[in-house]
Scaffold this motif. Structure first.
Motif, PDB file in Angstrom:
ATOM      1  N   UNK A 103      53.196 -21.125  66.618  1.00 53.63           N
ATOM      2  CA  UNK A 103      54.398 -21.832  66.352  1.00 53.63           C
ATOM      3  C   UNK A 103      54.374 -22.295  64.745  1.00 53.63           C
ATOM      4  N   UNK A 104      53.610 -22.947  64.529  1.00 53.49           N
ATOM      5  CA  UNK A 104      53.558 -23.586  63.031  1.00 53.49           C
ATOM      6  C   UNK A 104      53.724 -22.514  62.085  1.00 53.49           C
ATOM      7  N   UNK A 105      52.963 -21.501  62.163  1.00 57.19           N
ATOM      8  CA  UNK A 105      52.827 -20.492  61.183  1.00 57.19           C
ATOM      9  C   UNK A 105      54.192 -19.550  61.273  1.00 57.19           C
ATOM     10  N   UNK A 106      54.439 -18.870  62.410  1.00 63.05           N
ATOM     11  CA  UNK A 106      55.536 -18.020  62.480  1.00 63.05           C
ATOM     12  C   UNK A 106      56.668 -18.477  63.193  1.00 63.05           C
ATOM     13  N   UNK A 107      56.688 -19.516  64.180  1.00 62.91           N
ATOM     14  CA  UNK A 107      57.698 -20.125  65.045  1.00 62.91           C
ATOM     15  C   UNK A 107      58.185 -19.251  65.922  1.00 62.91           C
ATOM     16  N   UNK A 108      57.477 -18.004  66.469  1.00 63.77           N
ATOM     17  CA  UNK A 108      57.658 -16.990  67.429  1.00 63.77           C
ATOM     18  C   UNK A 108      56.509 -16.343  67.933  1.00 63.77           C
ATOM     19  N   UNK A 109      56.657 -15.337  68.856  1.00 62.85           N
ATOM     20  CA  UNK A 109      55.480 -14.331  68.858  1.00 62.85           C
ATOM     21  C   UNK A 109      56.343 -13.225  69.805  1.00 62.85           C
ATOM     22  N   UNK A 110      56.070 -12.033  69.278  1.00 60.57           N
ATOM     23  CA  UNK A 110      56.826 -10.915  69.629  1.00 60.57           C
ATOM     24  C   UNK A 110      55.938 -10.106  70.759  1.00 60.57           C
ATOM     25  N   UNK A 111      54.841 -10.209  70.671  1.00 55.98           N
ATOM     26  CA  UNK A 111      53.925  -9.282  71.623  1.00 55.98           C
ATOM     27  C   UNK A 111      52.579  -9.965  72.132  1.00 55.98           C
ATOM     28  N   UNK A 112      52.406 -10.013  73.519  1.00 54.26           N
ATOM     29  CA  UNK A 112      51.352 -10.599  74.035  1.00 54.26           C
ATOM     30  C   UNK A 112      50.479  -9.479  74.717  1.00 54.26           C
ATOM     31  N   UNK A 113      49.216  -9.283  74.350  1.00 62.33           N
ATOM     32  CA  UNK A 113      48.444  -8.447  75.341  1.00 62.33           C
ATOM     33  C   UNK A 113      47.282  -9.377  75.749  1.00 62.33           C
ATOM     34  N   UNK A 114      47.182  -9.667  76.863  1.00 63.00           N
ATOM     35  CA  UNK A 114      46.196 -10.510  77.547  1.00 63.00           C
ATOM     36  C   UNK A 114      45.245  -9.608  78.221  1.00 63.00           C
ATOM     37  N   UNK A 115      44.262  -9.190  77.375  1.00 60.78           N
ATOM     38  CA  UNK A 115      43.213  -8.161  77.694  1.00 60.78           C
ATOM     39  C   UNK A 115      41.885  -8.875  78.172  1.00 60.78           C
ATOM     40  N   UNK A 116      41.473  -9.860  77.508  1.00 67.39           N
ATOM     41  CA  UNK A 116      40.091 -10.116  77.897  1.00 67.39           C
ATOM     42  C   UNK A 116      39.749 -10.502  79.186  1.00 67.39           C
ATOM     43  N   UNK A 117      38.581 -10.097  79.490  1.00 71.07           N
ATOM     44  CA  UNK A 117      38.205 -10.505  80.931  1.00 71.07           C
ATOM     45  C   UNK A 117      36.655 -10.162  81.230  1.00 71.07           C
ATOM     46  N   UNK A 118      36.173 -10.747  82.298  1.00 76.06           N
ATOM     47  CA  UNK A 118      34.753 -10.230  82.696  1.00 76.06           C
ATOM     48  C   UNK A 118      34.703  -9.898  83.975  1.00 76.06           C
ATOM     49  N   UNK A 119      33.625  -9.220  84.315  1.00 83.88           N
ATOM     50  CA  UNK A 119      33.501  -8.522  85.484  1.00 83.88           C
ATOM     51  C   UNK A 119      33.065  -9.654  86.555  1.00 83.88           C
ATOM     52  N   UNK A 120      32.272 -10.420  86.205  1.00 83.10           N
ATOM     53  CA  UNK A 120      31.623 -11.434  87.416  1.00 83.10           C
ATOM     54  C   UNK A 120      30.371 -10.793  87.783  1.00 83.10           C
ATOM     55  N   UNK A 121      30.303 -10.495  89.039  1.00 82.91           N
ATOM     56  CA  UNK A 121      29.299  -9.999  89.951  1.00 82.91           C
ATOM     57  C   UNK A 121      29.644  -9.085  90.874  1.00 82.91           C
ATOM     58  N   UNK A 122      29.283  -7.845  91.301  1.00 90.72           N
ATOM     59  CA  UNK A 122      29.382  -7.055  92.301  1.00 90.72           C
ATOM     60  C   UNK A 122      28.487  -7.508  93.394  1.00 90.72           C
ATOM     61  N   UNK A 123      29.134  -8.117  94.488  1.00 87.89           N
ATOM     62  CA  UNK A 123      28.260  -8.686  95.367  1.00 87.89           C
ATOM     63  C   UNK A 123      28.916  -8.934  96.731  1.00 87.89           C
ATOM     64  N   UNK A 124      28.130  -8.783  97.854  1.00 90.80           N
ATOM     65  CA  UNK A 124      28.786  -9.537  99.006  1.00 90.80           C
ATOM     66  C   UNK A 124      29.674 -10.863  98.754  1.00 90.80           C
ATOM     67  N   UNK A 125      30.684 -11.281  99.346  1.00 89.87           N
ATOM     68  CA  UNK A 125      31.371 -12.447  98.831  1.00 89.87           C
ATOM     69  C   UNK A 125      30.436 -13.645  99.386  1.00 89.87           C
ATOM     70  N   UNK A 126      29.875 -13.637 100.449  1.00 91.18           N
ATOM     71  CA  UNK A 126      29.075 -14.751 100.681  1.00 91.18           C
ATOM     72  C   UNK A 126      27.901 -15.139  99.947  1.00 91.18           C
ATOM     73  N   UNK A 127      27.236 -13.991  99.031  1.00 88.06           N
ATOM     74  CA  UNK A 127      26.304 -14.361  98.217  1.00 88.06           C
ATOM     75  C   UNK A 127      26.699 -14.364  97.066  1.00 88.06           C
ATOM     76  N   UNK A 128      27.991 -14.711  96.314  1.00 89.84           N
ATOM     77  CA  UNK A 128      28.234 -14.974  95.082  1.00 89.84           C
ATOM     78  C   UNK A 128      27.790 -16.269  94.834  1.00 89.84           C
ATOM     79  N   UNK A 129      27.298 -16.876  93.583  1.00 88.39           N
ATOM     80  CA  UNK A 129      27.112 -18.115  93.130  1.00 88.39           C
ATOM     81  C   UNK A 129      28.328 -18.743  92.841  1.00 88.39           C
ATOM     82  N   UNK A 130      28.415 -20.048  93.221  1.00 89.50           N
ATOM     83  CA  UNK A 130      29.565 -20.709  92.898  1.00 89.50           C
ATOM     84  C   UNK A 130      29.866 -20.986  91.353  1.00 89.50           C
TER      85      UNK A 130
END
Length: 248
Positions: free
Chosen positions: A81-108
């Motif tokens: 906001x301070x530098x450009x006052x606007x944004x034209x494009x957002x690509x929310x790409x970041x993410x992690x897999x976590x774990x492939x596991x039975x739901x009941x076995x996933x650590x909190x």
């Protein structure tokens, strides 16, 4: 001289230090955008900037940032906001897999971290830049999803839940901004030759999958001002938008 689709536009890409995010950032720069590249890995960001400049693009703004740091996401919006006052494009790409596991076995702690990075950070990012995107004459946002959100295969429950949540956020956001120039969509890149895919499917031959560059080439046009679709899911493999079923 060929006119570039994003000349003079500001584009924010998360997860820009490798994989699909890296290639999207490069392609946006090639279309004339000034890229604000966000990732945890400084070396990957610097490599991206070197490649953008070598190809004749504008030097990127590099933002080493852990998306689990919510206050930092808020500051990022303030800095744009301070530098450009606007944004034209957002690509929310970041993410992690976590774990492939039975739901009941996933650590909190694993569940909470995956939800934080994939869902809470996406919401916080939207909240931070929504006012900036609304100031653009043609704001465009793409939030990365996955076929897992719909297939909900055994052992994929955690990752599937995060992507389903992101799609719900996008659909609501699209409905809230329907009468503005802002267009927002989810993207299912499909199986891609990335480190995350290799982590999930270690026995798979990566050469059978499209590269991040090939996938990015289909995603970047969704961010051009000419796009009118909103609140939809873009399927990269089919190279088309899919409309969500209307509620009963």
């Amino acid at each position: 001289m060929t006119t570039k689709h994003l000349d003079g536009r500001i584009a924010l890409v998360t997860g820009a230090s490798r994989g699909i995010g890296y290639q999207i950032a490069k392609a946006l720069a090639a279309e004339g955008a000034h890229v604000v590249a966000v990732a945890r890995t400084v070396g990957g960001l610097e490599e991206l900037d070197d490649e953008i400049k070598a190809a004749g693009g504008k030097p990127a703004t590099l933002v080493p940032l852990d998306l689990a740091d919510m206050a930092a996401i808020d500051r990022l919006g303030g800095a744009i906001d301070q530098r450009w006052g606007k944004l034209d494009v957002l690509v929310a790409n970041a993410g992690i897999l976590g774990v492939l596991s039975p739901i009941g076995h996933i650590e909190a702690k694993v569940f909470e971290k995956t939800m934080t990075v994939n869902v809470t950070a996406t919401w916080r990012l939207i909240r931070s830049v929504d006012p900036l995107l609304r100031r653009s004459d043609a704001g465009r946002a793409a939030v990365m999803s996955s076929g897992a959100a719909h297939s909900a295969k055994a052992y994929w429950g955690l990752y599937a839940a995060t992507k389903a949540a992101c799609e719900a956020l996008v659909r609501s956001w699209a409905n809230e901004t329907m009468n503005t120039p802002l267009r927002v969509n989810s993207v299912n890149p499909g199986a891609t030759r990335t480190a995350m895919r290799a982590q999930a499917m270690p026995g798979e031959d990566p050469k059978t999958l499209p590269t991040s560059k090939e996938v990015a080439a289909k995603i970047v046009p969704l961010l051009f001002p000419a796009v009118t679709e909103t609140g939809m899911l873009f399927d990269v493999r089919e190279n088309r938008f899919k409309r969500y079923q209307d509620p009963a």
